[in-house]
Design an enzyme around this catalytic site. Structure first.
Site, PDB file in Angstrom:
ATOM      1  N   GLY A  81       0.822  -1.213   0.000  1.00  0.00           N
ATOM      2  CA  GLY A  81       0.000   0.000   0.000  1.00  0.00           C
ATOM      3  C   GLY A  81       0.854   1.261   0.000  1.00  0.00           C
ATOM      4  O   GLY A  81       1.948   1.283   0.559  1.00  0.00           O
ATOM      5  N   ARG A 145       1.283  -5.722  -4.984  1.00  0.00           N
ATOM      6  CA  ARG A 145       1.256  -6.621  -3.825  1.00  0.00           C
ATOM      7  C   ARG A 145       1.744  -8.037  -4.135  1.00  0.00           C
ATOM      8  O   ARG A 145       1.528  -8.946  -3.340  1.00  0.00           O
ATOM      9  CB  ARG A 145      -0.154  -6.666  -3.236  1.00  0.00           C
ATOM     10  CG  ARG A 145      -0.582  -5.366  -2.546  1.00  0.00           C
ATOM     11  CD  ARG A 145      -1.765  -5.577  -1.628  1.00  0.00           C
ATOM     12  NE  ARG A 145      -2.211  -4.350  -0.988  1.00  0.00           N
ATOM     13  CZ  ARG A 145      -1.679  -3.839   0.122  1.00  0.00           C
ATOM     14  NH1 ARG A 145      -0.681  -4.439   0.719  1.00  0.00           N
ATOM     15  NH2 ARG A 145      -2.166  -2.718   0.631  1.00  0.00           N
ATOM     16  N   ASP A 176       5.543  -7.938   5.865  1.00  0.00           N
ATOM     17  CA  ASP A 176       5.638  -9.094   4.965  1.00  0.00           C
ATOM     18  C   ASP A 176       6.710  -8.888   3.898  1.00  0.00           C
ATOM     19  O   ASP A 176       7.508  -9.787   3.622  1.00  0.00           O
ATOM     20  CB  ASP A 176       4.297  -9.336   4.251  1.00  0.00           C
ATOM     21  CG  ASP A 176       3.331 -10.089   5.151  1.00  0.00           C
ATOM     22  OD1 ASP A 176       3.781 -10.656   6.171  1.00  0.00           O
ATOM     23  OD2 ASP A 176       2.118 -10.096   4.844  1.00  0.00           O
ATOM     24  N   LYS A 202       8.110   0.586   5.673  1.00  0.00           N
ATOM     25  CA  LYS A 202       6.988   1.405   5.184  1.00  0.00           C
ATOM     26  C   LYS A 202       5.659   0.848   5.669  1.00  0.00           C
ATOM     27  O   LYS A 202       5.510  -0.365   5.761  1.00  0.00           O
ATOM     28  CB  LYS A 202       7.017   1.384   3.658  1.00  0.00           C
ATOM     29  CG  LYS A 202       5.820   1.963   2.983  1.00  0.00           C
ATOM     30  CD  LYS A 202       5.150   1.008   1.985  1.00  0.00           C
ATOM     31  CE  LYS A 202       4.377  -0.099   2.645  1.00  0.00           C
ATOM     32  NZ  LYS A 202       3.502  -0.869   1.741  1.00  0.00           N
ATOM     33  N   THR A 203       4.713   1.632   6.003  1.00  0.00           N
ATOM     34  CA  THR A 203       3.284   1.347   6.083  1.00  0.00           C
ATOM     35  C   THR A 203       2.587   2.399   6.932  1.00  0.00           C
ATOM     36  O   THR A 203       3.060   2.738   8.025  1.00  0.00           O
ATOM     37  CB  THR A 203       2.899  -0.052   6.617  1.00  0.00           C
ATOM     38  OG1 THR A 203       1.492  -0.126   6.683  1.00  0.00           O
ATOM     39  CG2 THR A 203       3.465  -0.395   7.999  1.00  0.00           C
ATOM     40  N   ASP A 205      -0.006   1.885   8.387  1.00  0.00           N
ATOM     41  CA  ASP A 205      -0.646   1.179   9.505  1.00  0.00           C
ATOM     42  C   ASP A 205       0.154   1.277  10.807  1.00  0.00           C
ATOM     43  O   ASP A 205      -0.393   1.052  11.884  1.00  0.00           O
ATOM     44  CB  ASP A 205      -0.859  -0.298   9.163  1.00  0.00           C
ATOM     45  CG  ASP A 205      -1.938  -0.498   8.110  1.00  0.00           C
ATOM     46  OD1 ASP A 205      -2.451   0.509   7.603  1.00  0.00           O
ATOM     47  OD2 ASP A 205      -2.256  -1.652   7.804  1.00  0.00           O
TER      48      ASP A 205
HETATM   49  P1  FBP Z   1       0.512  -1.965   3.622  1.00  0.00           P
HETATM   50  O1  FBP Z   1       0.482  -2.862   4.822  1.00  0.00           O
HETATM   51  O2  FBP Z   1       0.939  -2.644   2.385  1.00  0.00           O
HETATM   52  O3  FBP Z   1       1.314  -0.726   3.885  1.00  0.00           O
HETATM   53  O4  FBP Z   1      -0.973  -1.466   3.320  1.00  0.00           O
HETATM   54  C1  FBP Z   1      -1.823  -1.137   4.372  1.00  0.00           C
HETATM   55  C2  FBP Z   1      -3.108  -0.532   3.874  1.00  0.00           C
HETATM   56  O5  FBP Z   1      -2.952   0.830   3.569  1.00  0.00           O
HETATM   57  C3  FBP Z   1      -4.186  -0.771   4.932  1.00  0.00           C
HETATM   58  O6  FBP Z   1      -4.298   0.305   5.806  1.00  0.00           O
HETATM   59  C4  FBP Z   1      -5.408  -1.056   4.110  1.00  0.00           C
HETATM   60  O7  FBP Z   1      -6.216  -1.980   4.774  1.00  0.00           O
HETATM   61  C5  FBP Z   1      -4.857  -1.683   2.869  1.00  0.00           C
HETATM   62  O8  FBP Z   1      -3.575  -1.180   2.699  1.00  0.00           O
HETATM   63  C6  FBP Z   1      -5.680  -1.408   1.636  1.00  0.00           C
HETATM   64  O9  FBP Z   1      -5.136  -2.117   0.569  1.00  0.00           O
HETATM   65  P2  FBP Z   1      -5.371  -1.796  -0.951  1.00  0.00           P
HETATM   66  O10 FBP Z   1      -4.487  -0.664  -1.298  1.00  0.00           O
HETATM   67  O11 FBP Z   1      -4.926  -3.035  -1.637  1.00  0.00           O
HETATM   68  O12 FBP Z   1      -6.800  -1.435  -1.134  1.00  0.00           O
END
Ligand code: FBP
Length: 555
Positions: A81, A145, A176, A202-203, A205
């Site tokens: 993400g 992803r 991951d 990165k994230t 979250d």
């Molecule tokens: P990452 O763990 O890859 O950083 O992504 C987290 C996130 O932003 C979450 O907060 C959210 O649930 C998810 O990605 C949404 O995923 P997508 O971009 O595939 O809709």
């Protein structure tokens, strides 16, 4: 290209590096610390990572650069993400690489890890990269992803690296992706490819953190963006005094984002998934908990408020996860086709009623019909319900309305309850990085190159002491294996970097817990306003409350 006045100014912003990286490439020396061991399951991790286990902690300091001269061809990948600041990681990496030797090359593999497997890349140039400095987004090369985790994929990756003379790969990703970076590093070492692998944390979250990584990048900007929006809604609620707003915020699993937003904005209620799980709260208990705030505020004539809900909360409600497990079972294999062939919702409902246990059916029956139907809509590639698609903000607004109806009938509540629902996620993932994220990300990228230049493999770029001014930040690296333990994933024991959930005995939650009873009844809203990029440092360079509380800087 059409660009905004803010972007024109941001392109000129010079990100701050840690003091020890500021004196020019020739003045960066390396200090090796203690050998490391994995977070847990040492024997198993050592056995799985014979070439990259037990390496030493690294810190950079001012001193003569003793790294060997060598032409570097580095490949960079954005994984997962979007998170604000990703472009600056690439910029920092590029600047350090070019400052070391203008013949060095940076390749960007496009669209995430699949770009490496498909040999789909661009070569960065000054003109190209300069358009992306201090901007949000991952559009510089795109993200994806695809997981790099199988031997076949590693063999292809290794061939692609060989073809371009790639000496190192930098993977910018979450827990991951960095776990996979560690596995790839081991593969590259075991096969004597000469390719080094470095990760960057990165994230948005905020769940990639541990004793070495104080926070993942993007969390600061994303939470500031959501907090601005929540604050604006709170001010609207306090002006109109007629709506309860139910706001879901991103965070696939951990509630760090919701908690940080609550610390920033002091809403009436904020749910924390980890607490819901620890207390084994049912949907009805949660609805009653929120309804208590609505009832108390109504008694004071305040028929308005704000509820913040973490995206992943329903998965932490035991009865709800049991329901999901049963639905997954109910639709396994060909049974999904049988279900989908039924035309009316009444027929489908009867099918569901026949297949679920009485307990799960009782939970299912309490859900609003829209949510019931969402549970049978999109499935993930494994055929499972996608919990993140469930509109939990609507679910709780509806469950609370049911509770209030009962209370009204019993003469316990006499207010008005009009709701509006919101979901904030994508609004914050590509915002212009705050000064903190712009500086932190640039430093992570710059530092990643120093790790490459000094020959390290299987390390995470690490910048610490983040609650101090950037000048005092500490740059270095940590072996990825140090952060690993064994966990059961998809029925197998796997080495992984542990996901950091909100700790209920940690300072950020404790602070929230100490104040929330007052916030639930009084109107204590705070209004953080927009991220400021220019102005006094105490406004522009503020880190998160989470970090301030964790570091003991806020009481
Ligand atoms: P990452 O763990 O890859 O950083 O992504 C987290 C996130 O932003 C979450 O907060 C959210 O649930 C998810 O990605 C949404 O995923 P997508 O971009 O595939 O809709």
């Amino acid at each position: 290209m059409n660009i905004s006045p803010l972007q024109i100014e941001r392109l000129k912003y010079a990100p701050k590096l840690p003091g020890m990286l500021r004196n020019g490439i020739s003045e960066i020396s390396v200090k090796e610390g203690e050998a490391t061991t994995s977070a847990a399951d040492q024997e198993k991790i050592q056995e799985l990572f014979p070439n990259t286990y037990g390496k030493k902690e690294i810190t950079f300091e001012k001193g003569a650069n003793t790294s060997a001269a060598k032409k570097q061809v580095v490949g960079v990948i954005l994984s997962g993400g979007q998170a604000p600041g990703g472009h600056n990681v690439v910029c920092g990496l590029y600047d350090a690489l070019k400052a070391t030797d203008s013949e060095n090359v940076l390749l960007g593999f496009k669209g995430g890890p699949s770009g490496l497997l498909e040999d789909n890349y661009i070569e960065f140039t000054d003109d190209f990269i300069d358009q992306y400095r201090n901007t949000g987004g991952f559009d510089i090369i795109g993200s994806g992803r695809t997981k790099l985790e199988t031997e076949e994929q590693f063999a292809i990756a290794s061939e692609v690296c060989k073809k371009h003379g790639v000496t190192a790969i930098v993977i910018i990703g979450g827990d991951d992706s960095n776990t996979n970076a560690g596995v790839l590093a081991e593969y590259m070492a075991a096969h004597n490819t000469g390719v080094q692998v470095i990760g960057c944390p990165k994230t948005i979250d905020g769940d990639l953190k541990n004793e070495d990584i104080e926070c993942s990048f993007g969390f600061d900007t994303a939470t500031k963006t959501y907090s601005e929006l929540i604050g604006n809604i709170q001010r609207d609620a306090n002006s109109a005094k007629k709506y309860w707003h139910f706001i879901k915020v991103m965070g696939r699993s951990a509630s760090h984002v919701a908690l940080e937003c609550a610390l920033e904005t002091q809403p009436s209620i904020c749910l924390i998934s980890e607490e819901v799980a620890a207390k084994k709260m049912s949907l009805s208990q949660i609805a009653n908990y929120i309804a208590d705030s609505v009832t108390a505020r109504a008694k004071n004539g305040n028929n308005f408020g704000v509820v913040v809900i973490p995206e992943g909360v329903v998965e932490f409600v035991p009865e709800f996860s049991a329901l999901i497990a049963e639905i997954n079972e109910l639709l396994a294999g060909s049974k999904a086709d049988e279900f989908n062939a039924l035309e009316s919702w009444a027929d489908k409902y009867a099918f569901i009623e026949k297949g679920l246990t009485a307990e799960s059916m009782a939970v299912f029956a309490t859900l609003p019909q829209a949510v019931q139907q969402q549970l049978f809509l999109e499935r993930d590639p494994h055929g499972n319900v996608q919990v993140s698609l469930i509109e939990s903000e609507k679910l709780f607004a509806s469950l609370v309305a049911d509770v209030l109806k009962e209370r009204k009938a019993a003469g316990e509540y006499n207010g008005k309850f009009a709701t509006l629902t919101h979901f904030f996620g994508y609004e914050g993932r590509c915002a212009f990085p705050s000064n903190f994220d712009a500086d932190y990300c640039y430093s992570l990228g710059y530092n990643a190159f120093m790790l490459i230049q000094y020959g390290y493999n299987g390390y995470l770029s690490k910048i610490s002491n983040l609650s101090a001014p950037a000048d005092e930040w500490v740059a270095g690296g940590m072996p990825i294996t140090k952060m690993m333990n064994m966990e059961r994933r998809h029925g197998e024991d796997k080495p992984v970097i542990k996901k950091a959930l909100v700790e209920l005995d940690g300072a950020p939650f404790k602070y929230f817990e100490a104040h929330r009873a007052e916030w639930a009844v009084e109107t204590c809203f705070t209004y953080p306003g927009a991220i400021q990029y220019y102005g006094p440092t105490e406004v522009c360079d503020l880190t998160t409350r989470t970090l301030a509380l964790e570091k003991g800087l806020m009481k």
